[in-house]
Design a protein around this motif. Structure first.
Motif, short mmCIF file in Angstrom:
data_model
loop_
_atom_site.label_atom_id
_atom_site.label_comp_id
_atom_site.label_asym_id
_atom_site.label_seq_id
_atom_site.Cartn_x
_atom_site.Cartn_y
_atom_site.Cartn_z
N ALA A 19 0.84 -1.20 0.00
CA ALA A 19 0.00 0.00 0.00
C ALA A 19 0.88 1.25 0.00
N ASP A 20 0.53 2.20 -0.86
CA ASP A 20 1.28 3.45 -0.97
C ASP A 20 1.27 4.23 0.35
N HIS A 21 2.44 4.68 0.79
CA HIS A 21 2.54 5.38 2.07
C HIS A 21 1.71 6.65 2.09
N ASP A 22 1.72 7.41 0.99
CA ASP A 22 0.98 8.67 0.97
C ASP A 22 -0.53 8.42 1.02
N LEU A 23 -0.98 7.36 0.36
CA LEU A 23 -2.40 7.01 0.44
C LEU A 23 -2.80 6.69 1.88
N VAL A 24 -1.99 5.87 2.54
CA VAL A 24 -2.27 5.52 3.94
C VAL A 24 -2.29 6.78 4.80
N ALA A 25 -1.35 7.69 4.56
CA ALA A 25 -1.26 8.90 5.36
C ALA A 25 -2.48 9.80 5.15
N THR A 26 -2.87 10.00 3.90
CA THR A 26 -4.01 10.89 3.63
C THR A 26 -5.31 10.30 4.15
N ALA A 27 -5.44 8.98 4.09
CA ALA A 27 -6.63 8.36 4.68
C ALA A 27 -6.72 8.68 6.16
N HIS A 28 -5.60 8.64 6.85
CA HIS A 28 -5.62 8.95 8.29
C HIS A 28 -5.78 10.44 8.56
N ASP A 53 -14.42 16.73 4.85
CA ASP A 53 -15.04 16.48 3.54
C ASP A 53 -14.10 16.89 2.41
N ARG A 54 -13.40 17.98 2.57
CA ARG A 54 -12.48 18.43 1.52
C ARG A 54 -11.32 17.44 1.36
N VAL A 55 -10.82 16.91 2.48
CA VAL A 55 -9.76 15.90 2.40
C VAL A 55 -10.28 14.65 1.70
N ARG A 56 -11.50 14.25 2.03
CA ARG A 56 -12.08 13.06 1.42
C ARG A 56 -12.19 13.24 -0.09
N GLU A 57 -12.63 14.39 -0.52
CA GLU A 57 -12.74 14.65 -1.95
C GLU A 57 -11.38 14.62 -2.62
N ALA A 58 -10.37 15.19 -1.95
CA ALA A 58 -9.03 15.17 -2.51
C ALA A 58 -8.49 13.75 -2.60
N PHE A 59 -8.79 12.94 -1.61
CA PHE A 59 -8.35 11.54 -1.61
C PHE A 59 -8.96 10.80 -2.80
N VAL A 60 -10.25 10.96 -2.98
CA VAL A 60 -10.93 10.25 -4.07
C VAL A 60 -10.37 10.70 -5.42
N ARG A 61 -10.15 11.99 -5.59
CA ARG A 61 -9.58 12.49 -6.85
C ARG A 61 -8.21 11.88 -7.12
N GLU A 62 -7.42 11.75 -6.09
CA GLU A 62 -6.03 11.33 -6.25
C GLU A 62 -5.87 9.83 -6.36
N TYR A 63 -6.69 9.07 -5.62
CA TYR A 63 -6.39 7.65 -5.43
C TYR A 63 -7.46 6.69 -5.91
N VAL A 64 -8.64 7.15 -6.30
CA VAL A 64 -9.73 6.25 -6.66
C VAL A 64 -10.15 6.52 -8.10
N PHE A 100 -13.04 3.67 6.34
CA PHE A 100 -12.98 5.05 6.80
C PHE A 100 -14.08 5.90 6.16
N GLY A 101 -14.84 5.32 5.26
CA GLY A 101 -15.90 6.08 4.60
C GLY A 101 -15.38 7.12 3.63
N LEU A 102 -14.21 6.88 3.07
CA LEU A 102 -13.64 7.83 2.12
C LEU A 102 -14.38 7.83 0.80
N VAL A 103 -14.95 6.70 0.44
CA VAL A 103 -15.75 6.59 -0.78
C VAL A 103 -17.21 6.41 -0.37
N ARG A 104 -18.08 7.28 -0.90
CA ARG A 104 -19.49 7.26 -0.50
C ARG A 104 -20.40 6.68 -1.58
N ASP A 105 -20.02 6.79 -2.83
CA ASP A 105 -20.87 6.32 -3.92
C ASP A 105 -21.09 4.81 -3.80
N PRO A 106 -22.35 4.35 -3.73
CA PRO A 106 -22.60 2.91 -3.50
C PRO A 106 -22.01 2.02 -4.59
#
Length: 933
Positions: free
Chosen positions: A588-597, A626-637, A657-663
């Motif tokens: 798992a990418d370190h930056d992804l893990v960090a931004t999730a936290h 919410d802004r972090v979550r949106e940035a995470f989805v843009r970058e990693y999903v 962590f509920g980072l992705v909300r779309d069912p």
């Protein structure tokens, strides 16, 4: 109106500490447990009585009810009772009185000076200190307050004052120090008395660091401070304090002592009567030590001896050494009974495992973990070290007079004396042992503070370990007081570093303190867990500034992109695919893990603010999350539901962590996670970060079958692999010991590390089916997940409202469930396959249903079968591996671990260069699987 006999109070508790010790605050919150024979009982009000003064409290709150009386003065005693009134008109009788003693002191009341040896003859020199005094009036009460920079035990007139061990425990000594309070009235007498102190360095003088670079962090010599408050029958009061009038010697029988070293004791040097009046030996005056920290009262249970284990087996090693096996990896020390000539030296070495028949000491690194006892030679001698502890299952003894007598050696189990509150049992024996291993791992590592391991030259309060384990810990033991106390240390250490939470608390590693995802997030996660599991809102209030400071620091690092990237990280530590010497080299990418936290901690700060009524901060941190979550989805999903870091931990984080909300995207993520787990042959592919999340992520996206296979896997790496290798605690690495009995070649490994035991929280909630649905289990969710291979399960938890339990069993398609809900609580019961839950109140409730029948696989298998179909069928997979192992065990091990069990690729293509006779054996074995069905 119901009879009073139908409702009764079974437990009344003040504040968090469960052992009834002296209170650390003048206005303790009160909690009580109600038992009611009638179903659905809810409290309407309660009356609290303190020494005749009665206060009525309206409403249903029975956990952490604010103290309604005048604050307690220092040393004040009180007796409180409670009775309750139900919404149905019922009422209870008064509870049994709870005796309270205020253990706090007013500001300025601490008068004792810290004292130690005037002229120590070595670093970390153990010492004896004493003073005599006269009681010339009738004594009404005597209260002893004591603490140390080091570890100590006090004696009055030759008798130890209490059964607490390793006092006062380890805190951030530079900023926070605790004192113990003991009523010692019964140990004093009119006339001449003596008080004595045994003192050693403990954690204070220990050397911390790695790779041979360890050095002392706090100080070279221990010191102690105590004050004895004497209250006389005539109303007068006198306080005796440690000061320059005490005397001290370093010439006692304890010649060396350390956490990592062990203890060396020469019984020939014992000083008979040293802590009794009339001792004639002249000692030098003690030295007064300048200490700026003012001690605070202990608010948590102390370390105590909590059990004993006899020798299970005596082993003579290949080299001829005598080794005792206690059958259980434990934390504590040995007690010996021995008779022999004066000067005989016994050497006791400790280790967790044997390696090829000999004591496996390499994982201890620079910790000697060795005790030494020299006999005085005057008959039977009984000895147990006082100021050290070891993590061990095996003990090697040298120097015993004659043959070692196993009946003369006992293992003493030690840990902070928390009350056990959680149990689980299933129809799967290996899972039961796994759960027991988690319990023993917690016991061993909850000794004064939550440590990573209890045996090697470390034993530190790593924040990442407790962050992932705190939900499990909160189910198994009443650890609210324990972890709340540790969080105070976290906050004071964090304050020294501009909001950065150190990797370990107390922080004793020299060098720059860096923020690390999943480690520093203990600042937000652990208070959240304590509130969720114990209903303790005060911990959120006390820790809110710490929580907010951590989130603010992370946002500072993330900057405008709102991504925590490019900094040091531990990542998904101990991913099983990481090389032995590179434990952070995870998939798992370190930056992804960090931004999730970054998101998760910000979200938890918003939740805490909302709970505390801090509305503006709740909105602010909620928006930031919410802004972090949106940035995470843009970058990693990706829009199709793939993670840019295609690793199981990445998917588990995004889902749990509920980072992705779309069912639809969430379902795609869950499907890909299941694919990756299946492709790995249902072997573990996660480290510290992903392991606590992966089972929930699979189940919530409809892949309980995959979670079940992953849980019950016995091959390396898996939860049950260690169990099949004889483990009795949780290992640090998935393969701390290799299949051939060799210890993992990495420099870092231990056999008692609870982090991977975090799965027990999922076992309690999903396999057992008992989860909190409101803080403190005021509301409970009963929702068992039925897995192939498990036909029954039962779990019990002593919630703050009383005992709750779930027991289920299936027989063919018939499924039966019984749930017990404590009084003043409610439950939502989800039966397997049911579209809607059933709401129930307190009481015992039984349910039955018919499970949907699953069609048994009728596949025929051959070398041309797709790999994914082979691994999905346990019988087919077992046939392939068994045939390979019979022909070539090394090839089988490689194939088992390295094959990607994916669709479209036939089994034959994964067996390139396999000799034709072996292929024939595999084909025959597979044909047998098809024939059986």
């Amino acid at each position: 109106m119901n009879s009073q006999r139908d409702v009764r109070i079974t437990r009344l508790k003040a504040e968090r500490r469960a052992d009834g010790g002296p209170l650390a605050v003048p206005a303790p919150r009160l909690s009580w447990v109600v038992e009611a024979s009638q179903e659905g009982w809810l409290q309407a009000s309660a009356e609290l009585e303190r020494d005749g003064d009665i206060v009525r409290v309206d409403g249903g709150q029975s956990v952490f009810v604010p103290w309604p009386f005048a604050p307690l003065a220092p040393r004040e005693r009180a007796r409180v009772r409670v009775r309750v009134f139900g919404q149905d008109g019922s009422e209870s009788e008064w509870s049994e009185p709870l005796a309270l003693t205020a253990g706090h002191l007013d500001d300025g009341d601490w008068a004792a000076e810290f004292i130690g040896l005037a002229e120590p003859h070595g670093e970390a020199q153990p010492a004896l200190l004493r003073r005599e005094f006269t009681l010339d009036r009738t004594l009404a009460r005597a209260t002893l307050y004591s603490t140390a920079l080091g570890v100590h035990q006090l004696e009055l007139n030759g008798v130890e004052v209490d059964d607490a061990q390793m006092k006062p425990g380890w805190t951030a000594y530079e900023h926070r120090l605790l004192y113990d309070v003991t009523d010692v009235t019964g140990l004093l007498r009119e006339g001449r008395n003596a008080i004595g102190v045994q003192l050693a360095g403990g954690w204070y003088t220990e050397q911390y660091g790695f790779q041979g670079q360890a050095r002392r962090f706090y100080g070279d010599q221990p010191s102690v401070a105590a004050q004895l408050v004497l209250e006389y029958a005539d109303g007068s009061e006198e306080t005796l304090v440690t000061d320059g009038n005490w005397t001290a010697t370093g010439e006692g029988p304890r010649t060396a002592s350390g956490i990592y070293l062990g203890e060396h004791y020469d019984a020939r040097l014992e000083k008979s009567g040293w802590s009794s009046p009339g001792f004639a030996e002249e000692w030098p005056a003690a030295r007064v030590v300048d200490v700026a920290v003012v001690p605070k009262p202990r608010a948590t249970e102390p370390v105590r001896r909590t059990g004993e284990l006899s020798v299970a087996k005596v082993i003579t090693t290949p080299s001829g050494k005598s080794v005792l096996d206690f059958g259980q990896n434990l934390v504590g020390r040995l007690r010996i009974r021995v008779t022999g000539p004066a000067g005989t030296t016994l050497t006791l070495r400790h280790a967790e495992v044997l390696e090829h028949g000999e004591l496996g000491t390499r994982p201890l690194r620079f910790a000697d973990a060795t005790d030494e006892y020299i006999l005085r030679g005057d008959g039977e001698e009984v000895w147990e070290p006082t100021f050290t502890f070891h993590g061990f299952r095996y003990a090697e003894i040298e120097g015993w007079p004659g043959q070692v007598d196993p009946d003369a050696v006992t293992a003493i189990v030690m840990h902070s004396d928390m009350r056990r509150t959680g149990w689980l049992e299933t129809s799967h024996p290996l899972l039961n042992r796994l759960h027991e291993n988690v319990v023993w791992g917690m016991r061993g590592n909850f000794l004064s503070l939550p440590t990573d391991c209890p045996q090697r030259d470390e034993r530190l309060g790593w924040t990442g370990d407790i962050q992932v384990f705190s939900p499990t810990a909160s189910y198994l033991f009443d650890c609210d007081a324990f972890l709340s106390s540790w969080l105070e240390d976290l906050a004071v250490e964090q304050a020294q570093h501009s909001g950065v939470v150190p990797f370990i608390v107390p922080s004793v590693l020299r060098g720059e303190v860096l923020p690390a995802a999943a480690w520093g997030d203990a600042a937000t996660v652990v208070p959240t867990v304590l509130h969720e599991r114990f209903g303790d809102e005060q911990v959120l209030s006390d820790q809110f500034e710490s929580m907010r400071a951590w989130a603010d620091k992370l946002h500072e690092l993330a900057g405008e992109r709102l991504l925590w990237e490019g900094h040091f990280q531990f990542g998904d530590w101990l991913d099983p695919d990481a090389p032995p010497e590179e434990p952070g080299d995870a998939k798992a990418d370190h930056d992804l893990v960090a931004t999730a936290h970054l998101y998760w901690s910000t979200h938890l700060v918003a939740r805490a603010a909302d709970q505390l009524g801090r509305d503006e901060e709740a909105r602010s941190y909620g928006d930031r999350a919410d802004r972090v979550r949106e940035a995470f989805v843009r970058e990693y999903v990706t829009p199709a539901g793939r993670m840019m870091s295609d690793a199981p931990t990445a998917y588990a984080l995004a889902l749990q962590f509920g980072l992705v909300r779309d069912p639809e995207v969430r379902q795609s993520l869950g499907d890909r996670l299941a694919f990756l787990v299946r492709a790995s042959g249902y072997h573990m592919s996660t480290g510290f970060v992903g392991t606590p999340l992966i089972q929930d992520a699979l189940v919530t996206t409809g892949h309980a079958d995959v979670a079940g296979r992953l849980l019950q896997q016995t091959e390396n790496p898996s939860w049950l692999y260690a169990v099949t290798m004889g483990a009795t605690t949780i290992w640090e690495r998935w393969d701390s010991m290799l299949e051939d009995g060799t210890i993992n070649p990495g420099e870092m490994t231990s056999f008692n590390h609870y982090a991977f035991g975090a799965v027990a929280d999922w076992l309690h909630r999903s396999v057992g089916g008992l989860a909190p649905a409101a803080p403190g289990y005021k509301a409970i969710e009963v929702r068992p997940v039925v897995l192939d291979g498990i036909d029954s399960a039962s779990t019990t938890h002593e919630t703050p409202y009383g005992f709750a339990s779930v027991e289920w069993r299936r027989d063919g398609a018939a499924f039966q469930l019984t749930a017990v809900v404590p009084a003043n609580s409610t439950a939502t019961v989800w039966m397997p396959g049911a579209g809607k839950p059933v709401e129930v109140g307190s009481g015992r409730h039984s349910f039955t249903t018919e499970l949907e029948r699953t069609e048994e696989s009728r596949h025929r298998f051959s070398l041309d079968s797709p790999l994914d179909r082979v691994v999905e069928d346990p019988d087919a997979y077992a046939a392939v591996i068994r045939a390979l192992e019979e022909a070539d065990p090394e090839r089988a091990a490689y194939f088992r671990r390295r094959t990607r069990w994916v669709p479209n690729r036939p089994l034959r293509s994964a067996m390139f260069l396999t000799p034709p006779p072996v292929l024939e054996a595999i084909e025959k074995a597979l044909a047998g699987v098809g024939a059986d069905r």
